[in-house]
Design a protein around this motif. Structure first.
Motif, mmCIF file in Angstrom:
data_model
loop_
_atom_site.group_PDB
_atom_site.id
_atom_site.type_symbol
_atom_site.label_atom_id
_atom_site.label_comp_id
_atom_site.label_asym_id
_atom_site.label_seq_id
_atom_site.Cartn_x
_atom_site.Cartn_y
_atom_site.Cartn_z
ATOM 1 N N ASP A 1 0.909 -1.213 0.011
ATOM 2 C CA ASP A 1 -0.153 -0.062 -0.057
ATOM 3 C C ASP A 1 0.904 1.284 0.120
ATOM 4 N N GLY A 2 1.287 1.866 -1.097
ATOM 5 C CA GLY A 2 1.835 3.098 -1.030
ATOM 6 C C GLY A 2 3.316 2.811 -1.870
ATOM 7 N N GLY A 3 3.949 1.572 -1.717
ATOM 8 C CA GLY A 3 5.063 1.194 -2.274
ATOM 9 C C GLY A 3 6.365 1.704 -1.487
ATOM 10 N N ASP A 4 6.164 2.388 -0.249
ATOM 11 C CA ASP A 4 7.240 2.812 0.477
ATOM 12 C C ASP A 4 8.342 1.781 0.894
ATOM 13 N N LEU A 5 9.467 2.168 0.641
ATOM 14 C CA LEU A 5 10.922 1.264 0.997
ATOM 15 C C LEU A 5 10.793 1.217 2.530
ATOM 16 N N ILE A 6 10.720 0.286 3.181
ATOM 17 C CA ILE A 6 10.835 0.179 4.734
ATOM 18 C C ILE A 6 12.086 -0.583 5.364
ATOM 19 N N GLY A 7 12.821 -1.126 4.204
ATOM 20 C CA GLY A 7 14.008 -1.770 4.676
ATOM 21 C C GLY A 7 14.503 -2.863 3.602
ATOM 22 N N GLU A 8 15.542 -3.381 3.978
ATOM 23 C CA GLU A 8 16.125 -4.630 3.080
ATOM 24 C C GLU A 8 16.489 -5.962 3.695
ATOM 25 N N LEU A 9 16.318 -6.792 2.677
ATOM 26 C CA LEU A 9 16.955 -8.326 3.027
ATOM 27 C C LEU A 9 18.174 -8.498 2.239
ATOM 28 N N PHE A 10 18.946 -9.407 2.693
ATOM 29 C CA PHE A 10 20.191 -9.536 1.868
ATOM 30 C C PHE A 10 20.461 -11.077 1.814
ATOM 31 N N THR A 11 21.134 -11.733 0.759
ATOM 32 C CA THR A 11 21.252 -13.127 0.818
ATOM 33 C C THR A 11 22.875 -13.234 0.116
ATOM 34 N N MET A 12 23.585 -14.325 0.697
ATOM 35 C CA MET A 12 24.727 -14.652 0.229
ATOM 36 C C MET A 12 24.966 -16.314 0.028
ATOM 37 N N LYS A 13 24.822 -16.525 -1.274
ATOM 38 C CA LYS A 13 25.029 -18.220 -1.705
ATOM 39 C C LYS A 13 26.265 -18.682 -1.446
ATOM 40 N N GLU A 14 26.402 -19.685 -0.630
ATOM 41 C CA GLU A 14 27.589 -20.388 -0.473
ATOM 42 C C GLU A 14 27.313 -21.944 -1.239
ATOM 43 N N GLU A 15 28.059 -22.208 -2.178
ATOM 44 C CA GLU A 15 27.955 -23.276 -2.704
ATOM 45 C C GLU A 15 27.964 -24.594 -2.140
ATOM 46 N N PRO A 16 27.060 -25.605 -2.320
ATOM 47 C CA PRO A 16 26.209 -25.676 -3.434
ATOM 48 C C PRO A 16 24.819 -25.070 -3.065
ATOM 49 N N ASP A 17 24.506 -25.302 -1.754
ATOM 50 C CA ASP A 17 23.104 -25.084 -1.172
ATOM 51 C C ASP A 17 22.721 -24.528 -0.018
ATOM 52 N N THR A 18 23.695 -23.405 0.383
ATOM 53 C CA THR A 18 23.565 -22.770 1.627
ATOM 54 C C THR A 18 23.580 -21.409 1.613
ATOM 55 N N TYR A 19 22.699 -20.586 2.200
ATOM 56 C CA TYR A 19 22.392 -19.159 2.142
ATOM 57 C C TYR A 19 22.675 -18.776 3.639
ATOM 58 N N ASN A 20 23.620 -17.379 3.375
ATOM 59 C CA ASN A 20 23.720 -16.554 4.752
ATOM 60 C C ASN A 20 22.730 -15.464 4.433
ATOM 61 N N VAL A 21 21.633 -15.132 5.292
ATOM 62 C CA VAL A 21 20.768 -14.128 5.174
ATOM 63 C C VAL A 21 20.820 -13.066 6.389
ATOM 64 N N GLY A 22 20.332 -11.951 6.102
ATOM 65 C CA GLY A 22 20.278 -10.707 6.838
ATOM 66 C C GLY A 22 19.119 -9.849 6.599
ATOM 67 N N TRP A 23 18.974 -8.807 7.436
ATOM 68 C CA TRP A 23 17.958 -7.650 7.162
ATOM 69 C C TRP A 23 18.326 -6.484 7.838
ATOM 70 N N ASN A 24 17.841 -5.270 7.537
ATOM 71 C CA ASN A 24 17.878 -4.224 7.873
ATOM 72 C C ASN A 24 16.755 -3.319 7.673
ATOM 73 N N PHE A 25 16.137 -2.744 8.647
ATOM 74 C CA PHE A 25 14.661 -2.009 8.680
ATOM 75 C C PHE A 25 14.802 -0.700 9.212
ATOM 76 N N ASN A 26 14.036 0.119 8.561
ATOM 77 C CA ASN A 26 13.705 1.649 9.147
ATOM 78 C C ASN A 26 13.063 1.484 10.422
ATOM 79 N N GLN A 27 13.901 2.016 11.609
ATOM 80 C CA GLN A 27 13.225 1.980 12.769
ATOM 81 C C GLN A 27 11.756 2.563 12.855
#
Length: 180
Positions: free
Chosen positions: A65-91
């Protein structure tokens, strides 16, 4: 990355139009691990938004609703099938369940569409909100790395090392909790 929709959110690639919202939450990082992402000017925000727009490992989290950016997620793939994830959000969007909703959608995407077998996250020992988020996602605390990494320094210039927890979940565990 393909767009992901939840009840209230849209997860998508970044674009230059996200610069203003990024400046709002990246100008004053509340967690030491994001000090390296700190930006202070409009030009830095545009550069950061453009850089992230070219990298599928950064995911913009926006209100449907409105399209406001409120934060982000991020991933980093480690072969072959593992992912590191994280997040950072507007307070100013805390306490509304947006981090949980978006992170759950991300894990579902990684397990069901990207072939992830294992997903993990690093969380500093004083970042209680992220620890609780990992637990809500069904992740288990696997251990604590003492004085694991330094993002900042003490007043005397020596590095301040962070104790860091590692949380993780396997695809089979995710599927078990998703089917309950």
């Amino acid at each position: 990355m393909q767009n992901i929709e939840t009840d209230r959110l849209l997860l998508r690639n970044f674009s230059e139009k996200d610069a203003e919202s990024m400046l709002e939450y990246l100008s004053n990082p509340r967690v030491n691990c994001f000090l390296g992402d700190k930006i202070s000017t409009w030009e830095e925000a545009i550069s950061n938004a453009n850089k992230k727009s070219e990298d599928d490992s950064y995911i913009a989290v926006c209100l449907k609703d409105g399209g406001d950016l409120i934060g982000e997620l991020f991933t980093m793939k480690e072969e072959p099938d593992t992912y590191n994830v994280g997040w950072n959000f507007n307070q100013k969007y805390e306490g509304k369940g947006y981090a949980s909703e978006s992170a759950k959608a991300l894990l579902q995407y990684l397990f069901e569409q990207q072939g992830a077998r294992r997903v993990y996250a690093y969380v500093e020992d004083d970042n209680y909100r992220s620890q609780k988020l990992c637990e809500r996602l069904g992740m288990r605390k696997e251990g604590c790395f003492l004085e694991f990494i330094s993002f900042t320094k003490y007043e005397d210039g020596t590095p301040k090392y962070e104790n860091t927890f590692q949380y993780a979940i396997l695809k089979k565990e995710w599927l078990e909790t998703a089917n309950r």
